[in-house]
Write a protein that holds these residues in place. Structure first.
Motif, PDB file in Angstrom:
ATOM      1  N   ARG A  38       0.785  -1.137  -0.049  1.00 18.35           N
ATOM      2  CA  ARG A  38      -0.012   0.017   0.002  1.00 18.35           C
ATOM      3  C   ARG A  38       0.926   1.189   0.165  1.00 18.35           C
ATOM      4  NH1 ARG A  38      -4.749   1.564   4.464  1.00 18.35           N
ATOM      5  NH2 ARG A  38      -6.123   2.886   2.927  1.00 18.35           N
ATOM      6  N   GLN A  96       0.898   7.859  -8.160  1.00 22.22           N
ATOM      7  CA  GLN A  96      -0.465   7.726  -7.366  1.00 22.22           C
ATOM      8  C   GLN A  96      -0.194   6.804  -6.002  1.00 22.22           C
ATOM      9  OE1 GLN A  96      -1.909   9.713  -9.739  1.00 22.22           O
ATOM     10  NE2 GLN A  96      -3.479   8.642  -8.708  1.00 22.22           N
ATOM     11  N   HIS A  97      -1.407   6.886  -5.260  1.00 13.27           N
ATOM     12  CA  HIS A  97      -1.133   6.270  -4.006  1.00 13.27           C
ATOM     13  C   HIS A  97      -2.404   5.818  -3.333  1.00 13.27           C
ATOM     14  CE1 HIS A  97       2.604   8.507  -3.309  1.00 13.27           C
ATOM     15  NE2 HIS A  97       2.118   9.383  -3.960  1.00 13.27           N
ATOM     16  N   ASP A  98      -2.510   5.072  -2.516  1.00 12.12           N
ATOM     17  CA  ASP A  98      -3.690   4.308  -2.138  1.00 12.12           C
ATOM     18  C   ASP A  98      -4.552   5.446  -1.190  1.00 12.12           C
ATOM     19  OD1 ASP A  98      -3.709   1.679  -3.096  1.00 12.12           O
ATOM     20  OD2 ASP A  98      -1.908   1.585  -1.973  1.00 12.12           O
ATOM     21  N   ARG A 130      -7.114  14.232  -4.113  1.00 14.54           N
ATOM     22  CA  ARG A 130      -7.846  13.183  -4.762  1.00 14.54           C
ATOM     23  C   ARG A 130      -7.198  12.929  -6.276  1.00 14.54           C
ATOM     24  NH1 ARG A 130     -12.944  12.340  -2.888  1.00 14.54           N
ATOM     25  NH2 ARG A 130     -13.777  11.803  -4.963  1.00 14.54           N
ATOM     26  N   ARG A 131      -6.479  13.660  -6.979  1.00 14.70           N
ATOM     27  CA  ARG A 131      -5.788  13.269  -8.120  1.00 14.70           C
ATOM     28  C   ARG A 131      -4.627  12.389  -7.739  1.00 14.70           C
ATOM     29  NH1 ARG A 131      -4.942  19.347 -10.868  1.00 14.70           N
ATOM     30  NH2 ARG A 131      -7.134  20.139 -10.783  1.00 14.70           N
ATOM     31  N   ARG A 132      -4.226  12.383  -6.580  1.00 15.28           N
ATOM     32  CA  ARG A 132      -2.910  11.497  -6.185  1.00 15.28           C
ATOM     33  C   ARG A 132      -3.191  10.396  -5.409  1.00 15.28           C
ATOM     34  NH1 ARG A 132       0.719  12.242  -9.745  1.00 15.28           N
ATOM     35  NH2 ARG A 132       1.125  14.491 -10.194  1.00 15.28           N
ATOM     36  N   GLY A 133      -4.543  10.308  -4.739  1.00 16.84           N
ATOM     37  CA  GLY A 133      -4.858   9.352  -3.872  1.00 16.84           C
ATOM     38  C   GLY A 133      -6.351   8.916  -4.205  1.00 16.84           C
ATOM     39  N   ARG A 134      -6.377   7.434  -3.889  1.00 15.58           N
ATOM     40  CA  ARG A 134      -7.815   6.786  -3.990  1.00 15.58           C
ATOM     41  C   ARG A 134      -8.614   7.450  -2.793  1.00 15.58           C
ATOM     42  NH1 ARG A 134      -9.735   2.371  -1.865  1.00 15.58           N
ATOM     43  NH2 ARG A 134      -7.778   1.889  -1.151  1.00 15.58           N
ATOM     44  N   VAL A 135      -7.900   7.665  -1.542  1.00 15.90           N
ATOM     45  CA  VAL A 135      -8.870   7.956  -0.419  1.00 15.90           C
ATOM     46  C   VAL A 135      -8.008   9.241   0.101  1.00 15.90           C
ATOM     47  CG1 VAL A 135      -9.294   7.434   1.826  1.00 15.90           C
ATOM     48  CG2 VAL A 135      -9.582   5.670   0.127  1.00 15.90           C
TER      49      VAL A 135
END
Length: 227
Positions: A38, A96-98, A130-135
């Protein structure tokens, strides 16, 4: 209109003797395991850097890593950052990150960022996150007025400012879907006010090791790290 004393200005800049010592030895915690399961991006201010902790491992990101050694943790936080600086941190982020964890707000409280400006910058930060992470999880500091550094009547003003910060963050989280971790508590139930020597660092402004453990417990209890 409130006029900050030299002491209060020093606090916002981290310029007290104790504050300078803590800043000098602080290092933002990051982790790069060989096979991460993760990815966590941390942005924010001195509390995300971990100022006040005895070591990076005792900071909030360090505590997360101890429980999740297989997580990659990228930490772009900078001491003294306001939400407008968090926006710049996110603009410079890559990949990108979770999960994106935003630890900020104390400097907006102390440096008197106006409500309209603060709302706009929190909105912008969440949009970029929000552009970099799903949450996206927002974790503003607790009641700055409960910090031992501040005495009445300034502490009362800092408490009002802290409540404003949380109102803004809660509002943005509510209509963007970001998670909001609430550290704000009444004085009678706030561990930082009830046990200040144990929960606060030597500067009377940042969390101690125990303080960061308290924050981590709240982050977990309120689902800030949930998948």
């Amino acid at each position: 209109m409130c006029r900050c004393s030299d002491r209060d200005a020093a606090a916002s800049e981290g310029l007290t003797d104790a504050g300078r010592t803590l800043v000098a030895r602080a290092q933002a915690f990051s982790a790069q395991p060989a096979k991460p399961t993760r990815s966590l991006l941390v942005v924010g201010d001195s509390t995300a850097v971990g100022i006040g902790a005895s070591s990076p491992a005792q900071s909030l990101p360090g505590l997360i890593a101890a429980d999740h050694p297989d997580w990659r943790i990228d930490n772009l936080a900078v001491h003294g950052a306001r939400f407008e600086d968090v926006v710049r941190q996110l603009e410079g982020a890559v990949g990108q990150h979770d999960l994106v964890l935003i630890l900020a707000g104390g400097n907006d409280v102390m440096r008197l960022t106006g409500e309209v400006e603060l709302h706009a910058r929190v909105e912008e930060a969440v949009a970029l996150a929000r552009r970099r992470g799903r949450v996206v999880a927002l974790m503003p500091c607790g009641d700055v007025g409960h910090a031992p550094f501040f005495l009445p009547p300034m502490s009362w003003w800092m408490s009002r400012r802290s409540h404003l910060l949380h109102e803004v963050v809660a509002d943005v989280a509510g209509h963007t879907g970001a998670r909001y971790v609430r550290l704000l508590q009444p004085r009678a139930s706030d561990p930082f006010a009830q046990d200040p020597k144990r929960m606060n660092a030597a500067d009377g402004l940042h969390p101690s090791d125990q303080g960061y453990r308290q924050w981590y417990a709240e982050l977990q209890a309120q689902g800030g790290l949930a998948p």
